[in-house]
Write a protein that holds these residues in place. Sequence first.
Motif, PDB file in Angstrom:
ATOM      1  N   UNK A  34       0.929  -1.016   0.044  1.00 56.86           N
ATOM      2  CA  UNK A  34      -0.027   0.078  -0.174  1.00 56.86           C
ATOM      3  C   UNK A  34       0.940   1.086   0.022  1.00 56.86           C
ATOM      4  N   UNK A  35       1.890   1.166   0.952  1.00 57.75           N
ATOM      5  CA  UNK A  35       2.722   2.450   0.612  1.00 57.75           C
ATOM      6  C   UNK A  35       3.338   2.714  -0.263  1.00 57.75           C
ATOM      7  N   UNK A  36       4.135   1.397  -1.034  1.00 55.57           N
ATOM      8  CA  UNK A  36       4.469   1.560  -2.454  1.00 55.57           C
ATOM      9  C   UNK A  36       3.662   2.268  -3.481  1.00 55.57           C
ATOM     10  N   UNK A  37       2.402   1.830  -3.369  1.00 56.78           N
ATOM     11  CA  UNK A  37       1.242   2.271  -4.187  1.00 56.78           C
ATOM     12  C   UNK A  37       1.083   3.804  -4.059  1.00 56.78           C
ATOM     13  N   UNK A  38       1.202   4.402  -2.694  1.00 60.03           N
ATOM     14  CA  UNK A  38       0.852   5.514  -2.570  1.00 60.03           C
ATOM     15  C   UNK A  38       1.944   6.512  -3.098  1.00 60.03           C
ATOM     16  N   UNK A  39       3.275   6.217  -3.041  1.00 60.75           N
ATOM     17  CA  UNK A  39       4.363   6.851  -3.405  1.00 60.75           C
ATOM     18  C   UNK A  39       4.191   6.676  -5.047  1.00 60.75           C
ATOM     19  N   UNK A  40       4.008   5.588  -5.572  1.00 61.13           N
ATOM     20  CA  UNK A  40       4.158   5.209  -7.025  1.00 61.13           C
ATOM     21  C   UNK A  40       2.847   6.520  -7.717  1.00 61.13           C
ATOM     22  N   UNK A  41       2.055   6.626  -6.983  1.00 59.08           N
ATOM     23  CA  UNK A  41       0.644   7.190  -7.570  1.00 59.08           C
ATOM     24  C   UNK A  41       0.749   8.767  -7.063  1.00 59.08           C
ATOM     25  N   UNK A  42       1.902   9.011  -6.614  1.00 59.58           N
ATOM     26  CA  UNK A  42       1.876  10.470  -6.100  1.00 59.58           C
ATOM     27  C   UNK A  42       2.529  11.513  -7.045  1.00 59.58           C
ATOM     28  N   UNK A  43       2.079  12.820  -6.777  1.00 59.78           N
ATOM     29  CA  UNK A  43       2.749  13.752  -7.503  1.00 59.78           C
ATOM     30  C   UNK A  43       3.847  14.639  -6.568  1.00 59.78           C
ATOM     31  N   UNK A  44       3.552  14.603  -5.292  1.00 58.20           N
ATOM     32  CA  UNK A  44       4.248  15.106  -4.121  1.00 58.20           C
ATOM     33  C   UNK A  44       4.460  14.296  -2.983  1.00 58.20           C
ATOM     34  N   UNK A  45       5.588  14.603  -2.156  1.00 58.88           N
ATOM     35  CA  UNK A  45       5.761  13.977  -0.798  1.00 58.88           C
ATOM     36  C   UNK A  45       5.899  15.204   0.216  1.00 58.88           C
ATOM     37  N   UNK A  46       5.315  14.674   1.228  1.00 56.75           N
ATOM     38  CA  UNK A  46       5.386  15.636   2.348  1.00 56.75           C
ATOM     39  C   UNK A  46       6.080  14.946   3.474  1.00 56.75           C
ATOM     40  N   UNK A  47       7.130  15.553   4.333  1.00 53.46           N
ATOM     41  CA  UNK A  47       7.603  15.031   5.531  1.00 53.46           C
ATOM     42  C   UNK A  47       7.315  15.919   6.665  1.00 53.46           C
ATOM     43  N   UNK A  48       6.712  15.166   7.525  1.00 54.07           N
ATOM     44  CA  UNK A  48       5.807  15.984   8.855  1.00 54.07           C
ATOM     45  C   UNK A  48       6.664  15.721  10.072  1.00 54.07           C
ATOM     46  N   UNK A  49       6.546  16.658  10.987  1.00 56.70           N
ATOM     47  CA  UNK A  49       6.986  16.272  12.454  1.00 56.70           C
ATOM     48  C   UNK A  49       6.467  15.443  13.232  1.00 56.70           C
ATOM     49  N   UNK A  50       5.064  15.184  12.782  1.00 53.19           N
ATOM     50  CA  UNK A  50       4.262  14.205  13.726  1.00 53.19           C
ATOM     51  C   UNK A  50       3.232  13.354  12.773  1.00 53.19           C
ATOM     52  N   UNK A  51       2.313  12.545  13.379  1.00 53.46           N
ATOM     53  CA  UNK A  51       1.629  11.798  12.395  1.00 53.46           C
ATOM     54  C   UNK A  51       0.368  12.431  11.914  1.00 53.46           C
ATOM     55  N   UNK A  52       0.209  13.690  12.336  1.00 50.79           N
ATOM     56  CA  UNK A  52      -1.199  14.457  11.807  1.00 50.79           C
ATOM     57  C   UNK A  52      -0.751  14.704  10.328  1.00 50.79           C
TER      58      UNK A  52
END
Lengths: 179, 261
Positions: free
Chosen positions: B219-237
């Motif tokens: 599922x994680x691979x699919x989310x990245x593969x279908x993404x236009x952009x990535x976001x890194x956050x400081x918390x889980x929100x």
Amino acid sequence: MDILDFTRQVNALLYRVQKKDKAALQLLYELTSGKLLGLVTRIVRDEAEAEDVLQEIFIKIWQQAVQCSEQASAWAWLCVMARNSSLDRLRKIQQHPHISTDEDEGLINLLIQDVDSENNIALNRCLYTLKEQTRKSVLLSYLHGYSHNELSQAMSVPLGTMKAWIRRGLQELKLCLEA
Amino acid sequence: MSGSMRYRNPVIYSHLASQYVIGVMTPRVRARVEALRTLVPELDTAIISWSEDLAPMHAHLPEKAPLPATWDRIDAQITGPATKRKNKTVWWDSLRFWRLTGAGATLTSFALALMLWIAPLQLQNPTSLISGSPSYVAVMSPSMTGLDGEKEKVDIRFVVNVYQKTETAPSQLFVQWSERQPRTSQASMHLWAKDIETGELTYVGAEPSGAEPWKLTKAAWGAVANSSDLFFTADRNKPTEQNTLFTGPCIQLGGWNQNVI
């Protein structure tokens, strides 16, 4: 102004916009923004979003006018760009109101009111050669941006049937227009 | 039949053209058709023909007068510095945000992708359990905050490389920090992916601690593969202006010999 004069003016203005003539862009905006906003609103439905899309469209026109092929009329190019931008925004906001199939009858009536343009007569004559369900599917898809899925649910037919209606409808429309 | 030859079949390109003009394609498929039409003149001609046939409809349908301010905003954008627009949508949908982040970062990501093809990736813990080259790359910059009056400059901090699974190992994600601006905080970050078609944000996972490889579920691979952009956050929100640390476009890398079609 008839459709031929309109398209000639749009062609002439876009040619100048390709040369980065800002005054021409403003004239093009004054000439076409009402029609384009109507097109966008029929798809996006939200007025604020539609205004935002219109703004994006004209920024793109300014930046990408040179991409309009010499073979194509400027108005056709604007319509495709406007529809694509509208569909992108629609997917982003992910909302679509309940489909009213009554509205397309009103739109069809509007399309046949103007009998001055040869192009318009041909298009509407050909639209009427389609079966009612097929015509509705094609128009709801083209004018309002509804997907195959949405139309198949609204008209209670299998997805495959809806895709076949639209595919066949477009083929028949094309044959009729070329006749 | 080779890829491009297939699209010279009149039945195929006519069908594609009609579907493109009527607007039932997904953005991804539409983008492919737009690339294809530059290579297949017949397809380009068919799209133009369909557009010409249907465009008269819009000239006869009800118009809607735009607000006076709309032209003012267009004028401001094309003639001078971008003026602040009222942001009716979430901040990461702001056109201005992506113009600043995407333009420089995208060019840099292509340059980095080229470097990755030329020079083999050197990993701190090299393993034969990854495929030869990454499938996806994202170039990450600090999240922009306080757009008012802030100097707008693209600042690349690290690159994300995503490798597809092999026969013996799952899909994996690696983070490589810039030599000039090494990582300062060791706190684990959380990764979110923005869907290229829907714009929805999907939680990919938390950065593993220590030297643990970052393995991706299907599922994680699919989310990245279908993404236009990535976001890194400081918390889980979910990403907000307050908790987003880094953002960047995610691109799929193709082979040098891969046809466009």
